[in-house]
Design a protein around this motif. Sequence first.
Motif, PDB file in Angstrom:
ATOM      1  N   ARG A 145       0.763  -1.170  -0.013  1.00  0.00           N
ATOM      2  CA  ARG A 145      -0.113   0.049  -0.049  1.00  0.00           C
ATOM      3  C   ARG A 145       0.848   1.255   0.036  1.00  0.00           C
ATOM      4  O   ARG A 145       0.398   2.227  -0.904  1.00  0.00           O
ATOM      5  N   ALA A 146       2.003   1.013   0.636  1.00  0.00           N
ATOM      6  CA  ALA A 146       3.003   2.422   0.855  1.00  0.00           C
ATOM      7  C   ALA A 146       3.593   2.498  -0.419  1.00  0.00           C
ATOM      8  O   ALA A 146       3.664   3.773  -1.146  1.00  0.00           O
ATOM      9  N   GLY A 147       3.810   1.585  -1.311  1.00  0.00           N
ATOM     10  CA  GLY A 147       4.313   1.574  -2.869  1.00  0.00           C
ATOM     11  C   GLY A 147       3.213   2.224  -3.572  1.00  0.00           C
ATOM     12  O   GLY A 147       3.706   3.005  -4.481  1.00  0.00           O
ATOM     13  N   ALA A 148       2.225   1.811  -3.635  1.00  0.00           N
ATOM     14  CA  ALA A 148       0.964   2.087  -4.476  1.00  0.00           C
ATOM     15  C   ALA A 148       0.748   3.625  -4.276  1.00  0.00           C
ATOM     16  O   ALA A 148       0.498   4.054  -5.495  1.00  0.00           O
ATOM     17  N   ALA A 149       0.688   4.031  -2.991  1.00  0.00           N
ATOM     18  CA  ALA A 149       0.426   5.568  -2.945  1.00  0.00           C
ATOM     19  C   ALA A 149       1.248   6.338  -3.752  1.00  0.00           C
ATOM     20  O   ALA A 149       1.015   7.554  -4.230  1.00  0.00           O
ATOM     21  N   HIS A 150       2.590   5.975  -4.227  1.00  0.00           N
ATOM     22  CA  HIS A 150       3.683   6.757  -5.237  1.00  0.00           C
ATOM     23  C   HIS A 150       2.942   6.859  -6.600  1.00  0.00           C
ATOM     24  O   HIS A 150       3.149   7.800  -7.176  1.00  0.00           O
ATOM     25  N   LEU A 151       1.891   6.048  -6.898  1.00  0.00           N
ATOM     26  CA  LEU A 151       1.391   5.932  -8.209  1.00  0.00           C
ATOM     27  C   LEU A 151       0.082   6.563  -8.398  1.00  0.00           C
ATOM     28  O   LEU A 151      -0.329   6.930  -9.565  1.00  0.00           O
ATOM     29  N   LEU A 152      -0.499   7.184  -7.533  1.00  0.00           N
ATOM     30  CA  LEU A 152      -1.698   7.768  -7.568  1.00  0.00           C
ATOM     31  C   LEU A 152      -1.604   9.165  -8.057  1.00  0.00           C
ATOM     32  O   LEU A 152      -0.567   9.647  -8.201  1.00  0.00           O
ATOM     33  N   GLY A 153      -2.761   9.631  -8.803  1.00  0.00           N
ATOM     34  CA  GLY A 153      -2.756  10.928  -9.436  1.00  0.00           C
ATOM     35  C   GLY A 153      -1.995  10.772 -10.806  1.00  0.00           C
ATOM     36  O   GLY A 153      -2.041   9.585 -11.547  1.00  0.00           O
ATOM     37  N   ARG A 154      -1.706  11.916 -11.384  1.00  0.00           N
ATOM     38  CA  ARG A 154      -1.317  12.095 -12.930  1.00  0.00           C
ATOM     39  C   ARG A 154       0.050  11.975 -12.978  1.00  0.00           C
ATOM     40  O   ARG A 154       1.071  12.744 -12.382  1.00  0.00           O
ATOM     41  N   HIS A 155       0.767  11.012 -13.788  1.00  0.00           N
ATOM     42  CA  HIS A 155       2.056  11.070 -13.718  1.00  0.00           C
ATOM     43  C   HIS A 155       2.437  10.402 -15.298  1.00  0.00           C
ATOM     44  O   HIS A 155       1.649   9.858 -16.274  1.00  0.00           O
ATOM     45  N   ASP A 156       3.754  10.662 -15.601  1.00  0.00           N
ATOM     46  CA  ASP A 156       4.376   9.855 -16.914  1.00  0.00           C
ATOM     47  C   ASP A 156       4.554   8.496 -16.392  1.00  0.00           C
ATOM     48  O   ASP A 156       5.679   8.210 -15.606  1.00  0.00           O
ATOM     49  N   PHE A 157       3.768   7.689 -17.026  1.00  0.00           N
ATOM     50  CA  PHE A 157       3.896   6.090 -16.593  1.00  0.00           C
ATOM     51  C   PHE A 157       4.683   5.510 -17.691  1.00  0.00           C
ATOM     52  O   PHE A 157       4.545   4.189 -17.868  1.00  0.00           O
TER      53      PHE A 157
END
Length: 261
Positions: A145-157
Motif C-alpha cells: 500500500r505504501a508503494g502504491a501510494a506513489h502511483l496515484l494521480g497524474r504521472h508519466d507512466f
Amino acid sequence: MPRFALLIEYDGGPFAGWQAQADRPSVQGTVEAALARLDPGFAAGARIAAAGRTDAGVHATGQVAHADLVRDWDPFRLSEALNWHLKPAPIAILAAARVADDFHARFSAHERRYLFRLIARRAPLTHDRGCAWQVTHRLDLTAMRAGAAHLLGRHDFTTFRSTMCQAKSPEKTLDELAIEEAAIPQGREYRFTLRARSFLHNQVRSIVGTLERVGAGAWPPDRVAQALAACDRAACGPVCPPQGLYLTGVGYQTPPFSADG
C-alpha cells in the motif's frame, strides 16, 4: 442501423485476446461470428468495437462493446439469442441495450476499472487455476500500500508501459489503486483494484508485478517512486502474468445498462 451496447463476460484463457485475428481465436471474432448467424448485416464483414482490447489470457466481467445491426432487436431477446449461439465458448452476454447512434463503447467511456487477483500459498491452485496469479510466499500488505501510494494521480507512466504501447502519450491519471487481503484455505488472496479514464498497454500488470516485489521484501516501497521518476522501462519490476487480470467495468456519462440487469 440500430446500435446496441453489449455487456460481456469472458474467460480469456482460450483466446489470443479481445482483438480479432486471422489465424487465432479471439473474443471479438467469436462474438462477431455469433452475431453473423443472427443478423444478415454482420455476414458482410461488419465489426464490433470494445471499450478495452484485453490481451491474451486476460478476463472480463464487465467488458462493453457496441454493434450496428440490421434488425431492431428486443434487447433481452438479442442477449438470449447471442448466448445460445456463443455456446460452448466461455463468453456470456450479461445484458444488451439499444443506444444512441453516437454512442461508442471505447470513445464514449470516461472510466475503466480493473481487478487483479494474486494468491499466495504453497499448494497448487485448483478452482482458481487460470484465474489468478500464484506466488508461494506471503506478502506485506502495508508495504504494498505504501508503494502504491506513489502511483496515484497524474504521472508519466513510461516505466510501467509496454515498449509496444501505441498510446500517443505516457501520461495517465490513476484515480484509484486499492489493495485488499483476505484469508483463503492455507493461504492469502490479494486483490488490486485500479481505476482510471484509460490505461497504457501492460500498465496494470507492470504495476502489480512491481508491487509484488515490494510485498515480498525485495523492493522498499520508496523504490516504486524512484522507478516512476526514472521514466525508463528498465526500472520496472517484473510484468506479472495475465491470468489474474479482469476488466470489471466501464463508466459512461449515461450508463447504457440498467442497474438491475
